[in-house]
Enzyme design. Structure first.
Site, mmCIF file in Angstrom:
data_model
loop_
_atom_site.group_PDB
_atom_site.id
_atom_site.type_symbol
_atom_site.label_atom_id
_atom_site.label_comp_id
_atom_site.label_asym_id
_atom_site.label_seq_id
_atom_site.Cartn_x
_atom_site.Cartn_y
_atom_site.Cartn_z
ATOM 1 N N PRO A 1 0.818 -1.221 0.000
ATOM 2 C CA PRO A 1 0.000 0.000 0.000
ATOM 3 C C PRO A 1 0.854 1.274 0.000
ATOM 4 O O PRO A 1 0.320 2.361 -0.197
ATOM 5 C CB PRO A 1 -0.802 -0.096 1.303
ATOM 6 N N GLU B 1 2.646 -7.754 7.769
ATOM 7 C CA GLU B 1 2.829 -6.298 7.877
ATOM 8 C C GLU B 1 3.664 -5.694 6.763
ATOM 9 O O GLU B 1 3.899 -4.500 6.727
ATOM 10 C CB GLU B 1 3.461 -5.934 9.225
ATOM 11 N N ARG C 1 -5.122 -7.153 -20.859
ATOM 12 C CA ARG C 1 -6.094 -6.728 -21.865
ATOM 13 C C ARG C 1 -5.546 -5.657 -22.797
ATOM 14 O O ARG C 1 -6.140 -5.380 -23.833
ATOM 15 C CB ARG C 1 -7.415 -6.293 -21.214
ATOM 16 N N ASP D 1 -12.073 2.889 -23.804
ATOM 17 C CA ASP D 1 -12.779 2.749 -22.533
ATOM 18 C C ASP D 1 -12.373 3.828 -21.539
ATOM 19 O O ASP D 1 -11.511 4.646 -21.812
ATOM 20 C CB ASP D 1 -12.677 1.335 -21.948
HETATM 21 N N1 ADE Z 1 -1.134 -5.132 -0.045
HETATM 22 C C1 ADE Z 1 -2.076 -4.814 0.854
HETATM 23 N N2 ADE Z 1 -2.831 -3.795 0.440
HETATM 24 C C2 ADE Z 1 -2.360 -3.450 -0.809
HETATM 25 C C3 ADE Z 1 -2.710 -2.475 -1.775
HETATM 26 N N3 ADE Z 1 -3.706 -1.614 -1.581
HETATM 27 N N4 ADE Z 1 -2.002 -2.424 -2.911
HETATM 28 C C4 ADE Z 1 -0.977 -3.277 -3.122
HETATM 29 N N5 ADE Z 1 -0.592 -4.215 -2.251
HETATM 30 C C5 ADE Z 1 -1.278 -4.314 -1.105
#
Ligand code: ADE
Length: 237
Positions: free
Chosen positions: A90, A117, A155, A170
């Protein structure tokens, strides 16, 4: 041809999705090759450990670096082109249609899915891997992000979609704007009519209507797109 290698501790979740729809067709046509690798095969102890407690304390577990280095080096060593390494986290660069297009021009990608984590920081530094996030929310692991990336990239590979224009027109592809509303038969359903212009056969009028709808939707729903990319607001296509 694009080759994608995936490193994960949940290899079984990939196959069902890869065996259906456009991804199956892309693989059958030889446009996409996917190899899923079980990270536990690269663990060095008898418990096949891939995670450990964080230095400095705190909740959860961290992905150990050594098994990932071993996996990447083994998989890389078997092929001639060095893959672009992507860590699913994330904290990474946000994945979007532009990144998908960029990745679809590569010959090889290696997607590394973690759990827990996160990754030991030395994975990123030592392997020269880029972190990628699929959005501002936290999932239980990087498997869905790897599948999302693979799907969006596949794609775009030339020859994967039947109609050669279907990816070009698209949402997010025509100067970054949202897609216009679509209608199909019947012309009237439950008192709701398809717009006359779409049934008029007047191609210029249809193109103008769609452009207008596309712009209005983007202004209403996603003004952030127009702020980031003013081209989306004023180009003639
Ligand atoms: N791992 C956990 N959440 C994630 C996300 N939003 N994007 C990429 N990998 C992740």
């Amino acid at each position: 041809m694009l080759r994608i290698d995936i490193i994960t501790i949940l290899p079984d979740v990939f196959e069902p999705y890869l065996s259906e729809g456009m991804l199956r067709i892309a693989r059958e046509k030889g446009l996409l090759e996917v190899h899923v690798h079980n990270l536990r095969d690269y663990a060095s102890d008898k418990h096949k450990s891939v995670d450990d407690r964080p230095y400095g304390g705190g909740p959860g577990m961290v992905m150990m670096p050594a098994p990932i280095f071993a996996a990447v080096e083994d998989i890389e060593g078997k092929a001639d082109v060095r893959p672009r390494l992507l860590l699913m986290t994330p904290q990474g660069r946000t994945f979007d249609q532009q990144v998908a297009a960029e990745l679809s021009r590569e010959q090889r990608l290696m997607l590394i899915s973690g759990r827990y984590e996160g990754f030991d920081e030395r994975v990123r530094i030592g392997l020269g891997a880029e972190e990628i996030s699929i959005g501002d929310y936290v999932l239980t692991g990087g498997e869905l992000p790897a599948m999302v990336i693979m799907d969006a990239v596949a794609r775009l590979l030339p020859g994967v979609l039947g109609h050669h224009d279907s990816a070009k027109f698209d949402s997010f592809s025509v100067n970054g704007r949202l897609d216009y509303p679509q209608y199909t038969r019947p012309a009237e359903l439950r008192g709701m009519k398809a717009p006359d212009v779409l049934l008029s056969g007047n191609h210029q009028a249809i193109a103008d209507w769609r452009r207008e709808q596309s712009l209005n939707r983007t202004r209403e729903r996603r003004p952030d797109i127009l702020l980031r990319n003013p081209i989306a607001d004023n180009t003639r296509s």
